[in-house]
Design an enzyme around this catalytic site. Structure first.
Site, PDB file in Angstrom:
ATOM      1  N   SER A  79      14.987  70.321  -5.396  1.00 32.83           N
ATOM      2  CA  SER A  79      13.614  70.095  -5.864  1.00 32.83           C
ATOM      3  C   SER A  79      12.606  69.825  -4.758  1.00 32.83           C
ATOM      4  O   SER A  79      11.410  69.684  -5.042  1.00 32.83           O
ATOM      5  CB  SER A  79      13.591  68.942  -6.869  1.00 32.83           C
ATOM      6  N   TYR A 185       9.595  64.596 -16.183  1.00 27.49           N
ATOM      7  CA  TYR A 185       9.974  65.548 -15.140  1.00 27.49           C
ATOM      8  C   TYR A 185      10.692  66.733 -15.775  1.00 27.49           C
ATOM      9  O   TYR A 185      11.747  66.581 -16.385  1.00 27.49           O
ATOM     10  CB  TYR A 185      10.883  64.835 -14.153  1.00 27.49           C
ATOM     11  N   GLY A 321      15.398  66.002  -3.195  1.00 29.97           N
ATOM     12  CA  GLY A 321      15.911  67.064  -4.044  1.00 29.97           C
ATOM     13  C   GLY A 321      17.421  67.137  -4.041  1.00 29.97           C
ATOM     14  O   GLY A 321      18.083  66.620  -3.142  1.00 29.97           O
TER      15      GLY A 321
END
Length: 380
Positions: A79, A185, A321
Site C-alpha cells: 500500500s 480504508y 504497506g
C-alpha cells in the site's frame, strides 16, 4: 510464530550490517536487530537525517543461507503505492484535468457510481465503497471478497486480475456507509483512482507513474508491478507457513491490488519520493496542504497518514504497506522532507500473521529513534 526450523536457520546470522558513508549508528543497528530478535527473518532500513545517510540490514536474505538482506534490495511494498496514486491524481488536479470535489461518476460513467462520491472521497477513503478484498466490521461480521490473506490466498497467489474486475466486484456489494459520512480504508478507492487516471490521460497507469514521478526523480528501482510475479535484482525472501510447510512467497502476483497495493520499490527510491513529495517538488503548495489534511477518525489525508509523534518528536507524514503476506514496507518523512525513514521487513507469515503481531511496537521504537529528540548528536 516462526517455526523452530526457521529459528534455527536464523541463528548466527542476525548481526546487523551497515553501509552508507561508512558511519556507525549503533542506536539504529539496535532498533533493526530488535525485529530479528522478535522473529522477523530480515529487515533493511535507510535513514536520511541531519547526520547524513545510513543504511543497514539484519537477519537473513533467505532461509538456509547466511547472507543478510541487501541494504537497497527490491521488495513488494504493498500500500505504499497509495501516496503515488494520490500524487498522480493531484497532479492532474493541478493541470486542470480533474476537479477534486467533482463526482467520480462524471469521469467514469460506465460504473454507475453514486454521484455523491467525489474524487476527494476516493483519496481519503470516505466514499463508503465496499473493499473488494473483504470487509471486517466492529461486531465481528466479515463479508468476504477476493481471497487476499490466509490459506485461501496461497493457492491463488499467481492469479491475475483486471482493475475493472476488482471494481465490479466491489460495486456488486452494498456500500459500508453513505458517501462522506465516515471513514473506512478500502482498496476499491485506489483502484478506482487508477481507472480515473487512465481515463483522463488516455494512457496506462504504469506509464503515467513513470512519466510524472519515477523518471523525473531517477527512481529506477520502482515500478507498478501489474501482473509481474518476480522481484527484480537482489531481494530478501518472504514466507508463508501452512500447517508444517513453509512456502517461499517471494514470487506473487499483486494485480489483485491494482493502484492500491501493487508497488515494487527500494529503500533509496522511497526516500527519494517521500522527500520530493514533502519538500514540494511534486505538487503545488496548496494541493500538498490538501493532501496533508487528516480525517479526524484515522488521521488519513489524501493518500498519507498524518501522525503526531508527541513532544520532542513532532509530526510525520507516512504510509506503510504490506502485500498479502511475508513483506512489510516503511515510508516516513518530516514535514520538510529532510528526514526520512524507509525500509522493508520479511518474515515467515501465517493465517494468524506470525511475528507481525509485534510489528507496531518495534516500528514505534524505530520511528522514535529517528524522529524524536535524544542525546546530543554529532554534526554531519
Amino acid at each position: 510464530m516462526v517455526t523452530a526450523l526457521a529459528a534455527t536457520l536464523l541463528a548466527g546470522a542476525s548481526t546487523p550490517a551497515a553501509s552508507a558513508a561508512g558511519q556507525d549508528r549503533p542506536e539504529l543497528r539496535k532498533a533493526i536487530q530488535a525485529f530479528v530478535d522478535a522473529g522477523f527473518t530480515g529487515v533493511q532500513v535507510r535513514v536520511h537525517d541531519q547526520q547524513g545517510e545510513w543504511a543497514g540490514s539484519a537477519g537473513v536474505r533467505k532461509l538456509g543461507q547466511s547472507a543478510k538482506p541487501p541494504t537497497n534490495g527490491s521488495f513488494w511494498a504493498g500500500s505504499v503505492i497509495k501516496p503515488f496514486t494520490a500524487t498522480l491524481v493531484l497532479q492532474l488536479v493541478a493541470d486542470g484535468e480533474i476537479a477534486l470535489d467533482a463526482p467520480v461518476a462524471g469521469y467514469l460513467p460506465e460504473y454507475e457510481l453514486d454521484r455523491r462520491i467525489t474524487v476527494r472521497m476516493l483519496l481519503q477513503h470516505t466514499s463508503g465503497l465496499f473493499n473488494y478484498t473483504g470487509e471486517y466490521y466492529d461486531d465481528g461480521t466479515v463479508v468476504p471478497g477476493i481471497p487476499a490473506t490466509g490459506d485461501a490466498w496461497l493457492p491463488n497467489r499467481f492469479r491475475s486480475y483486471q482493475p475493472e474486475e476488482l471494481v465490479r466486484l466491489a460495486l456488486s456489494k452494498p456500500p459500508r456507509f453513505e458517501p462522506g459520512t465516515d471513514h473506512n480504508y478500502s482498496n476499491t478507492n485506489y483502484t478506482l483512482a487508477l481507472l480515473l487516471i487512465e481515463k483522463v490521460t488516455g494512457r496506462p497507469y504504469a506509464e503515467q507513474l513513470q512519466r510524472r514521478i519515477l523518471r523525473p526523480l531517477g527512481m529506477s528501482g520502482t515500478m507498478a508491478a501489474g501482473t509481474r510475479t518476480r522481484l527484480p535484482g537482489p531481494h530478501a525472501h518472504g514466507y508463508y507457513q501452512k500447517e508444517d510447510t513453509v512456502v517461499d512467497i517471494s514470487r506473487q502476483n499483486l494485480s489483485l491490488l491494482a493502484g492500491a497495493g501493487d508497488l515494487i520499490a527500494t529503500t533509496q527510491d522511497l526516500a527519494t519520493f517521500s522527500s520530493a513529495l514533502n519538500d514540494g517538488r511534486l505538487l503545488p503548495a496548496a494541493l500538498l496542504a490538501e493532501m496533508r489534511k487528516p480525517h479526524p477518525k484515522m488521521g488519513y489525508g489524501l493518500g498519507l497518514y498524518v501522525q503526531d509523534l508527541g513532544p520532542g518528536c513532532g509530526t510525520v507524514y507516512q504510509h506503510n504497506g504490506s502485500p498479502p503476506h511475508g513483506y512489510g514496507a516503511l515510508m516516513y518523512s518530516s514535514p520538510d522532507g529532510r528526514t526520512t525513514l524507509t525500509g522493508s521487513v520479511t518474515w515467515v507469515d501465517s493465517a494468524t500473521r506470525g511475528p507481525a503481531k509485534d510489528f507496531q511496537k518495534l516500528l514505534n521504537e524505530l520511528v522514535q529513534e529517528v524522529f524524536c529528540d535524544g542525546p546530543a548528536k554529532p554534526a554531519p
